[in-house]
Design an enzyme around this catalytic site. Structure first.
Site, PDB file in Angstrom:
ATOM      1  CB  SER A  82      -5.310 -14.584   5.758  1.00 43.87           C
ATOM      2  OG  SER A  82      -5.828 -15.327   6.821  1.00 43.87           O
ATOM      3  CB  THR A 194     -10.518 -12.248   7.246  1.00 43.85           C
ATOM      4  OG1 THR A 194      -9.974 -11.578   6.146  1.00 43.85           O
ATOM      5  CG2 THR A 194     -11.280 -11.295   8.107  1.00 43.85           C
ATOM      6  CB  THR A 212      -8.022  -9.249   7.183  1.00 39.43           C
ATOM      7  OG1 THR A 212      -7.636 -10.121   6.130  1.00 39.43           O
ATOM      8  CG2 THR A 212      -8.322  -7.887   6.584  1.00 39.43           C
ATOM      9  NE  ARG A 222      -8.825  -5.369  -1.436  1.00 37.87           N
ATOM     10  CZ  ARG A 222      -9.257  -6.268  -0.547  1.00 37.87           C
ATOM     11  NH1 ARG A 222      -8.628  -6.438   0.585  1.00 37.87           N
ATOM     12  NH2 ARG A 222     -10.318  -6.987  -0.799  1.00 37.87           N
ATOM     13  CB  THR A 245     -14.625 -14.250   5.945  1.00 38.35           C
ATOM     14  OG1 THR A 245     -13.351 -14.662   5.455  1.00 38.35           O
ATOM     15  CG2 THR A 245     -15.611 -15.376   5.768  1.00 38.35           C
ATOM     16  N   GLY A 246     -14.096 -13.157   3.013  1.00 41.52           N
ATOM     17  CA  GLY A 246     -14.136 -13.395   1.580  1.00 41.52           C
ATOM     18  C   GLY A 246     -13.767 -12.161   0.781  1.00 41.52           C
TER      19      GLY A 246
HETATM   20  C1  SD4 Z   1     -10.600  -8.530   2.399  1.00 41.10           C
HETATM   21  N1  SD4 Z   1     -12.424  -9.675   3.464  1.00 41.10           N
HETATM   22  O1  SD4 Z   1      -9.601  -7.874   2.567  1.00 41.10           O
HETATM   23  C2  SD4 Z   1     -11.014  -9.475   3.495  1.00 41.10           C
HETATM   24  C3  SD4 Z   1     -10.236 -10.728   3.403  1.00 41.10           C
HETATM   25  C4  SD4 Z   1     -11.018 -11.893   3.746  1.00 41.10           C
HETATM   26  O2  SD4 Z   1     -11.658 -13.995   3.344  1.00 41.10           O
HETATM   27  O3  SD4 Z   1     -11.888 -11.916   4.537  1.00 41.10           O
HETATM   28  N2  SD4 Z   1     -10.850 -12.974   3.094  1.00 41.10           N
HETATM   29  O4  SD4 Z   1     -11.279  -8.477   1.384  1.00 41.10           O
END
Ligand code: SD4
Length: 333
Positions: A82, A194, A212, A222, A245-246
């Site tokens: 990731s 991330t 990330t 995106r 994160t997320g």
């Molecule tokens: C995103 N926040 O691209 C990042 C990816 C991530 O946990 O953190 N995932 O949306």
């Protein structure tokens, strides 16, 4: 492995600091020894990343150098699917990277939708330090990186290409990108996403970095929260630092990391600031049971906090007293 003891220690720290840390009380309260240096970072890959950051912090180095060196570790690790090299691609099979960095002076640098460069965090730092701008994206970011000697590489590993091919074969009708679905998809623990890293150095200065490959199978073009200053990362040396994160779309909509820092400015502990920011995300997202968002925060006294919607969010913490270890964050669900 995370231990219950570590979790309890964190909770105790958090609740102790609610009353103790306040800009209004700071003047009259007896000075508490700050914990520093200290570094925290998201997910399991935070452990090796913290090791690299700690090697700098422990010798009195600058937090900015520590966070850059730290997050370069998962950026270069092909098994970290990731972040950086080996990141899962978008739905067209291209690996596109987002990253940002902030220093103790509030300077910020960012790159988004960057392809073919293994270390977007170092490009983000160069944007911060050598240009009048904060953010470069796409082709322009790539040209900037190449002009500064970065190597153009293929970042799609055979493993990530295989995963993409499999997704192409099996993709359901829905166009949702996948993110942070460690609790429900076959991505499993490897889909931890991330890296966000925050550090306080021996001089009492804060910096942060976030990098990330974003949501797997996202639409081409995106950009998530991670390179957006205030969303994926925010640092204010007078107060504290936070990262997210997320599901980036949910984080952007509440400008999550800035929100956490502003809540700390109002006197909340890092843990309570993260909890309140998660409540804000939940209030704005009726589908919150289907998404994950986690916040991680560090204040200028070295106190830490974390909170997420779903269980499963963890982070690595490294300090002098107890070394480098993983800690489970509290969650709403
Ligand atoms: C995103 N926040 O691209 C990042 C990816 C991530 O946990 O953190 N995932 O949306």
């Amino acid at each position: 492995m995370p231990t219950r003891r570590a979790f309890l220690t964190l909770s105790a720290l958090g609740s102790l600091s609610v009353g103790a840390w306040s800009p209004f009380r700071r003047a009259e309260a007896p000075a508490r020894p700050a914990r520093r240096p200290v570094v925290i970072s998201t997910w399991n890959h935070g452990l090796p990343a913290n090791d690299a950051a700690w090697a700098i912090l422990r010798d009195g180095g600058r937090a900015l150098d520590a966070v850059e060196a730290g997050v370069r570790v998962p950026e270069a690790d092909p098994t970290s699917q990731s972040v950086g090299y080996g990141g899962l691609p978008d739905r067209t099979g291209r690996v596109t990277l987002d990253a940002c960095i902030m220093d103790e002076h509030g300077n910020a640098g960012s790159v988004a939708f960057l392809q073919h460069i293994k270390h977007p965090i170092s490009v983000a730092r160069l944007v911060m330090e050598t240009t009048p701008h904060v953010m470069l994206v796409g082709e322009g970011a790539l040209r900037f990186a190449l002009a500064h000697g970065f190597e153009q590489e293929n970042l799609l590993t055979p493993e990530s290409e295989r995963a993409w091919q499999e997704w192409l074969r099996e993709q359901p009708d829905d166009v949702k990108a996948e993110i942070n679905v460690e609790n429900k998809s076959k991505g499993g623990a490897d889909n931890h996403d991330t890296i966000g890293m925050l550090a306080l150095d021996a001089d009492g200065n804060l910096s942060g970095a976030c990098t990330t490959s974003g949501a797997a199978w996202k639409l081409h073009g995106r950009v998530g929260d991670s390179p957006i200053i205030g969303a994926g990362l925010y640092v204010d040396n007078e107060v504290g630092a936070a990262c997210a994160t997320g599901w980036g779309e949910a984080v952007i909509r509440v400008v999550g990391s800035h929100l956490v820092v502003e809540l700390m400015r109002q006197g909340h502990s890092p843990r309570e600031a993260c909890r309140r920011a998660i409540e804000r995300v939940i209030a704005k997202n009726p589908d919150y049971r289907e998404i994950q968002v986690g916040f991680l925060a560090l204040n200028r006294d070295g106190e830490i906090g974390a909170y997420s919607i779903q269980p499963g969010f963890n982070f690595a913490l490294c300090d002098e007293a107890e070394g480098n270890r993983l800690i489970d964050a509290e969650s709403r669900l």
